[in-house]
Design a protein around this motif. Structure first.
Motif, PDB file in Angstrom:
ATOM      1  N   TRP A  83       3.916   7.008  -5.341  1.00 51.01           N
ATOM      2  CA  TRP A  83       2.458   6.947  -5.272  1.00 51.01           C
ATOM      3  C   TRP A  83       1.815   8.247  -5.716  1.00 51.01           C
ATOM      4  CZ3 TRP A  83      -0.048   2.471  -3.991  1.00 51.01           C
ATOM      5  CH2 TRP A  83       0.751   1.450  -3.471  1.00 51.01           C
ATOM      6  N   ASP A 108      -4.189   6.502  -5.375  1.00 46.48           N
ATOM      7  CA  ASP A 108      -4.238   5.046  -5.239  1.00 46.48           C
ATOM      8  C   ASP A 108      -3.396   4.326  -6.289  1.00 46.48           C
ATOM      9  OD1 ASP A 108      -5.978   5.200  -3.079  1.00 46.48           O
ATOM     10  OD2 ASP A 108      -7.755   5.251  -4.376  1.00 46.48           O
ATOM     11  N   ASP A 141       0.835  -1.196   0.000  1.00 49.09           N
ATOM     12  CA  ASP A 141       0.000   0.000   0.000  1.00 49.09           C
ATOM     13  C   ASP A 141       0.873   1.250   0.000  1.00 49.09           C
ATOM     14  OD1 ASP A 141       0.881   0.477   2.629  1.00 49.09           O
ATOM     15  OD2 ASP A 141      -0.868  -0.501   3.515  1.00 49.09           O
ATOM     16  N   SER A 142       0.259   2.413   0.129  1.00 45.59           N
ATOM     17  CA  SER A 142       0.980   3.673  -0.045  1.00 45.59           C
ATOM     18  C   SER A 142       1.958   3.993   1.086  1.00 45.59           C
ATOM     19  CB  SER A 142      -0.009   4.834  -0.202  1.00 45.59           C
ATOM     20  OG  SER A 142      -0.836   4.944   0.936  1.00 45.59           O
ATOM     21  N   VAL A 182       0.330   3.586  -8.354  1.00 51.66           N
ATOM     22  CA  VAL A 182       1.745   3.529  -8.019  1.00 51.66           C
ATOM     23  C   VAL A 182       2.564   3.291  -9.279  1.00 51.66           C
ATOM     24  CG1 VAL A 182       1.640   1.048  -7.503  1.00 51.66           C
ATOM     25  CG2 VAL A 182       3.487   2.447  -6.542  1.00 51.66           C
TER      26      VAL A 182
END
Length: 293
Positions: free
Chosen positions: A97, A100, A57-58, A102
């Protein structure tokens, strides 16, 4: 793209991975830089690499990669740097990022890591290099040799046909290359650097004379266990020997540049202190030799 935040996460991936010194090196660097970043190790192989990379995730800024992943990560990246494309080996992934989404960029810091480690040990130029092994790190060693001015390379492997991909690589960087089985005669007189890319715990199935060991510097990329039999033989002959930790430190410094600034060529704030802390964390002097205990 968003900048990394205080709880930024990073990790080294590979299998096996428990021996990796990368968490120690990166922790030392981020402490000097005043960054409270989390750097972990995760056991990941080719079958689980894609799911691991795609599930980040970020909070994640990047990854370091070791065996056996350097040659299998490329399909999961949006971009690869010049050295990564040239060698077919990527050991660093940067996540950038935007909301949402990447962008995943791949880098090879092994090549400049080899060059920097040898430079710190006063090995600044060579004309002929002898490489043991024919995998991803051997490809990086060949490109590094070209950057040191080498004109030719001898590569000793168990099965020369399996290392045939190194021939066009060497040609692309201006080196002539000879592939030979471990038991073939060797032109030792012309060699000015030996690089062993054999994994830790794997014995080099060939011998070198004491005179050769005293004259020709050795970079043995293995570091666990250390010293290797080859490294000890060099030390016994009074030769110049660098273990894989020296290379690991210098390539890790470039990884830190990438994770902090997104650029392997952008020096870190007070980079001299960062490098000194990384070397001290694994017990090395500035020239890459072990500190006296």
């Amino acid at each position: 793209m968003s900048a990394p935040v205080a709880d930024t996460r990073l990790a080294v991936l590979g299998k096996p991975i428990g021996h990796s010194k990368s968490p120690t090196l990166h922790a030392a660097a981020y402490e000097v830089l005043g960054l409270q970043w989390i750097y972990e190790r995760h056991e990941v192989d080719e079958s689980t690499l894609a799911s691991f990379v795609k599930s980040r995730d970020s909070s994640w800024r990047g990854l370091s990669l070791t065996m056996p992943l350097k040659q299998t990560i490329q399909p999961h990246l949006d971009q690869v740097d010049r050295i990564g494309e040239l060698t077919g080996a990527v050991n660093t992934v940067l996540f950038e990022w935007g909301g949402d989404t990447v962008h995943r960029s791949g880098f090879n810091t092994d090549v400049p890591g080899i060059v920097r480690a040898l430079g710190a040990a006063s090995v600044g130029s060579v004309r002929r290099v002898h490489v043991l092994g024919g995998g991803a790190t051997a490809a990086s060693a060949i490109v590094a040799a070209s950057e040191l001015g080498a004109e030719s390379a001898l590569v000793s492997v168990r099965a020369p046909e399996r290392a045939a991909g190194l021939v066009p690589l060497a040609a692309s960087v201006g080196l002539t290359i000879d592939l030979a089985p471990f038991d073939a005669p060797r032109d030792d007189e012309a060699t000015e650097l030996l690089v062993s890319t054999l994994p830790g715990g794997v014995e080099a199935p060939l011998d070198f004379s004491a005179a050769f060991r005293a004259r020709v510097p050795l970079l043995d990329v293995a570091y666990e266990p250390w010293p290797t039999t080859l490294g000890q033989a060099w030390a016994d002959a009074g030769g110049v020997v660098l273990g894989g930790l020296a290379m690991l430190v210098h390539q890790a410094l470039l990884q830190v540049r990438i994770f902090v600034a997104g650029d392997p060529f952008a020096p870190l704030p007070d980079e001299e202190s960062v490098l000194a802390a990384m070397l001290a964390a694994v017990g090395l002097a500035a020239d890459g030799t072990p500190l006296a205990r």
